[in-house]
Structures are given as structure tokens and as C-alpha cells.
Design a protein around this motif. Structure first.
Motif, PDB file in Angstrom:
ATOM      1  N   GLY A   1       0.840  -1.189   0.000  1.00  0.00           N
ATOM      2  CA  GLY A   1       0.000   0.000   0.000  1.00  0.00           C
ATOM      3  C   GLY A   1       0.875   1.238   0.000  1.00  0.00           C
ATOM      4  N   GLY A   2       0.276   2.372  -0.342  1.00  0.00           N
ATOM      5  CA  GLY A   2       0.975   3.644  -0.246  1.00  0.00           C
ATOM      6  C   GLY A   2       1.844   4.009  -1.429  1.00  0.00           C
ATOM      7  N   MET A   3       2.219   3.065  -2.259  1.00  0.00           N
ATOM      8  CA  MET A   3       3.078   3.356  -3.414  1.00  0.00           C
ATOM      9  C   MET A   3       2.195   3.856  -4.552  1.00  0.00           C
ATOM     10  N   PRO A   4       2.528   5.014  -5.136  1.00  0.00           N
ATOM     11  CA  PRO A   4       1.709   5.542  -6.238  1.00  0.00           C
ATOM     12  C   PRO A   4       1.740   4.607  -7.462  1.00  0.00           C
ATOM     13  N   THR A   5       0.811   4.824  -8.369  1.00  0.00           N
ATOM     14  CA  THR A   5       0.792   4.046  -9.615  1.00  0.00           C
ATOM     15  C   THR A   5       1.668   4.683 -10.683  1.00  0.00           C
ATOM     16  N   SER A   6       2.159   5.913 -10.430  1.00  0.00           N
ATOM     17  CA  SER A   6       3.053   6.583 -11.369  1.00  0.00           C
ATOM     18  C   SER A   6       4.012   7.484 -10.593  1.00  0.00           C
ATOM     19  N   ILE A   7       5.295   7.428 -10.977  1.00  0.00           N
ATOM     20  CA  ILE A   7       6.309   8.301 -10.373  1.00  0.00           C
ATOM     21  C   ILE A   7       7.185   8.877 -11.488  1.00  0.00           C
ATOM     22  N   LYS A   8       7.971   9.898 -11.153  1.00  0.00           N
ATOM     23  CA  LYS A   8       8.857  10.546 -12.124  1.00  0.00           C
ATOM     24  C   LYS A   8      10.158   9.764 -12.272  1.00  0.00           C
ATOM     25  N   SER A   9      10.729   9.795 -13.466  1.00  0.00           N
ATOM     26  CA  SER A   9      12.001   9.106 -13.713  1.00  0.00           C
ATOM     27  C   SER A   9      13.136   9.816 -12.982  1.00  0.00           C
ATOM     28  N   GLY A  10      14.229   9.100 -12.810  1.00  0.00           N
ATOM     29  CA  GLY A  10      15.400   9.626 -12.122  1.00  0.00           C
ATOM     30  C   GLY A  10      15.571   8.942 -10.780  1.00  0.00           C
ATOM     31  N   GLU A  11      16.405   9.542  -9.941  1.00  0.00           N
ATOM     32  CA  GLU A  11      16.665   8.966  -8.626  1.00  0.00           C
ATOM     33  C   GLU A  11      15.534   9.289  -7.655  1.00  0.00           C
ATOM     34  N   SER A  12      15.216   8.299  -6.827  1.00  0.00           N
ATOM     35  CA  SER A  12      14.229   8.503  -5.781  1.00  0.00           C
ATOM     36  C   SER A  12      14.514   7.543  -4.642  1.00  0.00           C
ATOM     37  N   ILE A  13      13.935   7.851  -3.505  1.00  0.00           N
ATOM     38  CA  ILE A  13      14.034   6.981  -2.334  1.00  0.00           C
ATOM     39  C   ILE A  13      12.683   6.297  -2.182  1.00  0.00           C
ATOM     40  N   ILE A  14      12.714   4.969  -2.034  1.00  0.00           N
ATOM     41  CA  ILE A  14      11.486   4.228  -1.764  1.00  0.00           C
ATOM     42  C   ILE A  14      11.676   3.512  -0.434  1.00  0.00           C
ATOM     43  N   THR A  15      10.751   3.744   0.489  1.00  0.00           N
ATOM     44  CA  THR A  15      10.804   3.089   1.790  1.00  0.00           C
ATOM     45  C   THR A  15       9.774   1.963   1.829  1.00  0.00           C
ATOM     46  N   LEU A  16      10.012   0.993   2.695  1.00  0.00           N
ATOM     47  CA  LEU A  16       9.037  -0.065   2.941  1.00  0.00           C
ATOM     48  C   LEU A  16       8.878  -0.226   4.445  1.00  0.00           C
ATOM     49  N   THR A  17       7.647  -0.070   4.917  1.00  0.00           N
ATOM     50  CA  THR A  17       7.309  -0.276   6.320  1.00  0.00           C
ATOM     51  C   THR A  17       6.476  -1.545   6.432  1.00  0.00           C
ATOM     52  N   ASN A  18       6.894  -2.449   7.300  1.00  0.00           N
ATOM     53  CA  ASN A  18       6.188  -3.712   7.520  1.00  0.00           C
ATOM     54  C   ASN A  18       5.188  -3.505   8.652  1.00  0.00           C
ATOM     55  N   ARG A  19       3.897  -3.544   8.315  1.00  0.00           N
ATOM     56  CA  ARG A  19       2.827  -3.303   9.290  1.00  0.00           C
ATOM     57  C   ARG A  19       2.007  -4.560   9.561  1.00  0.00           C
ATOM     58  N   GLU A  20       2.608  -5.717   9.375  1.00  0.00           N
ATOM     59  CA  GLU A  20       1.883  -6.961   9.631  1.00  0.00           C
ATOM     60  C   GLU A  20       1.530  -7.075  11.107  1.00  0.00           C
ATOM     61  N   SER A  21       0.521  -7.877  11.410  1.00  0.00           N
ATOM     62  CA  SER A  21       0.069  -8.030  12.795  1.00  0.00           C
ATOM     63  C   SER A  21       0.943  -8.987  13.592  1.00  0.00           C
ATOM     64  N   GLY A  22       1.688  -9.850  12.931  1.00  0.00           N
ATOM     65  CA  GLY A  22       2.577 -10.796  13.609  1.00  0.00           C
ATOM     66  C   GLY A  22       3.967 -10.743  13.015  1.00  0.00           C
ATOM     67  N   GLU A  23       4.876 -11.491  13.624  1.00  0.00           N
ATOM     68  CA  GLU A  23       6.275 -11.481  13.179  1.00  0.00           C
ATOM     69  C   GLU A  23       6.425 -12.146  11.814  1.00  0.00           C
ATOM     70  N   ILE A  24       7.007 -11.401  10.861  1.00  0.00           N
ATOM     71  CA  ILE A  24       7.294 -11.924   9.519  1.00  0.00           C
ATOM     72  C   ILE A  24       8.233 -10.949   8.813  1.00  0.00           C
TER      73      ILE A  24
ATOM     74  N   HIS B   1      12.661   0.159   6.116  1.00  0.00           N
ATOM     75  CA  HIS B   1      13.951   0.217   5.427  1.00  0.00           C
ATOM     76  C   HIS B   1      13.764   1.036   4.160  1.00  0.00           C
ATOM     77  N   ALA B   2      14.862   1.566   3.619  1.00  0.00           N
ATOM     78  CA  ALA B   2      14.794   2.424   2.440  1.00  0.00           C
ATOM     79  C   ALA B   2      15.885   2.057   1.451  1.00  0.00           C
ATOM     80  N   GLY B   3      15.638   2.392   0.201  1.00  0.00           N
ATOM     81  CA  GLY B   3      16.628   2.227  -0.853  1.00  0.00           C
ATOM     82  C   GLY B   3      16.565   3.406  -1.797  1.00  0.00           C
ATOM     83  N   VAL B   4      17.683   3.679  -2.470  1.00  0.00           N
ATOM     84  CA  VAL B   4      17.739   4.725  -3.488  1.00  0.00           C
ATOM     85  C   VAL B   4      17.785   4.030  -4.837  1.00  0.00           C
ATOM     86  N   PHE B   5      16.900   4.439  -5.740  1.00  0.00           N
ATOM     87  CA  PHE B   5      16.772   3.794  -7.038  1.00  0.00           C
ATOM     88  C   PHE B   5      16.834   4.841  -8.139  1.00  0.00           C
TER      89      PHE B   5
END
Length: 172
Positions: A60-83, A131-135
Motif C-alpha cells: 500500500g501507499g506506493m503511487p501508480t506513477s512516479i517521475k524518472s530519475g533517482e528517488s528513495i522508496i521506503t518499505l514499512t512492515n505493518r503486519e500483525s505478527g512477526e514476519i 527500510h529504504a533504498g535509493v533507485f
């Protein structure tokens, strides 16, 4: 012969560049978490930041369209249990979609990841963490896909992409 690195009795500190890189990412995460809506573009150190999350094995939260070039994309794990989750950022060839990733993962499991051009990943995101990455992405069609196979609470299950943990987006 003149002065040489290490002649002053101290070890050279090549790790400073790594520490600086970690500090920049930490500042980016701190800056983008204050007052920004999930998934919206923010400017931190001049790069747009996109905030993806995962809950109930869905991105969730990731747009369906973004601009080309460098960007930072983060991922937050919001699961209810450990995974542990991840996203592998895959380029989709013309005419392909996330349905093709799902079908390939059902046939090959985690090995399906190698069937698509990868632009990198954000890996090993445990419940409650971000966690985050630069792409650097040229225009095209892409997908986020999780090739982890853990189950909530432990053990192995199906590769997460096979149960719909994929998200398609375009880069313009």
C-alpha cells in the motif's frame, strides 16, 4: 619518503563514507516521516521519497506513477505478527504485468525473481520496521514483488508474490 597513511599511529578510517551514507538515509527517513502522507512525494536531500507499506501481504501507499530519475522508496512492515518482507524492484517488459510475475512465481518459487530485470531491492524488513533504498529508474513499467516465503508467526509458506504481494507502477 614522505608521510604515508597510517604513519601517525592511527588506523585509516575508510568506513566514514559508509557512516555518512547511513546518516543521509536516516535523515531522509526522519524528514519524510514528519507530516507527510503515506505514499506521497516529499523532497529530502533533493530526492523524491515514496513510502510503501505492507499489511496482510499487500503493498500500500506506493503511487501508480512516479517521475524518472533517482528517488528513495521506503518499505514499512505493518503486519500483525512477526514476519519478514521485502520488495524487489523489477522492470516489466512491454506487454507484461504483475500477473506474469505471479504466474512465474507459482511455477518457480523464489527463482522467478531472476526472470525479470531487477533494479535493486529493499530486503529483510521485519514487522514494525522501515527500510529504504535509493533507485535510479528510467521511464517504463515496473513492479514491486516479495519473494520471501515466511508465514506469520514462523515457518515456511508460499512465496509472497504468489498470493498477490506485487504492485505495478509506471515511471514517466
Amino acid at each position: 619518503m614522505g608521510w604515508q597513511p597510517g604513519d601517525d599511529g592511527r588506523r585509516p578510517r575508510p568506513g566514514w563514507l559508509g557512516v555518512l551514507g547511513i546518516a543521509v538515509v536516516a535523515l531522509a527517513l526522519a524528514g519524510c516521516s514528519k507530516g507527510q502522507a503515506k505514499g506521497q512525494e516529499a523532497s529530502t536531500a533533493g530526492l523524491p521519497v515514496y513510502k510503501a507499506s505492507v499489511q496482510k501481504f499487500k503493498y500500500g501507499g506506493m503511487p501508480t506513477s512516479i517521475k524518472s530519475g533517482e528517488s528513495i522508496i521506503t518499505l514499512t512492515n505493518r503486519e500483525s505478527g512477526e514476519i519478514t518482507h521485502e520488495f524487489v524492484l523489477l522492470a516489466l517488459p512491454s506487454g507484461k504485468s504483475t500477473d506474469d510475475i505471479v504466474a512465474d512465481a507459482k511455477k518457480k518459487g523464489a527463482d522467478a525473481e531472476g526472470d525479470f530485470l531487477s533494479f535493486g531491492e529493499v530486503a529483510d524488513v521485519d514487522t514494525g520496521s522501515t527500510h529504504a533504498g535509493v533507485f535510479s529508474l528510467p521511464p517504463g513499467t515496473y513492479a514491486l514483488a516479495c519473494f520471501e516465503d515466511g508465514k506469520l508467526g514462523g515457518g515456511k509458506g508460499p512465496v509472497h508474490a504468489t498470493i498477490g504481494m506485487v504492485h505495478q507502477f509506471t515511471v514517466t
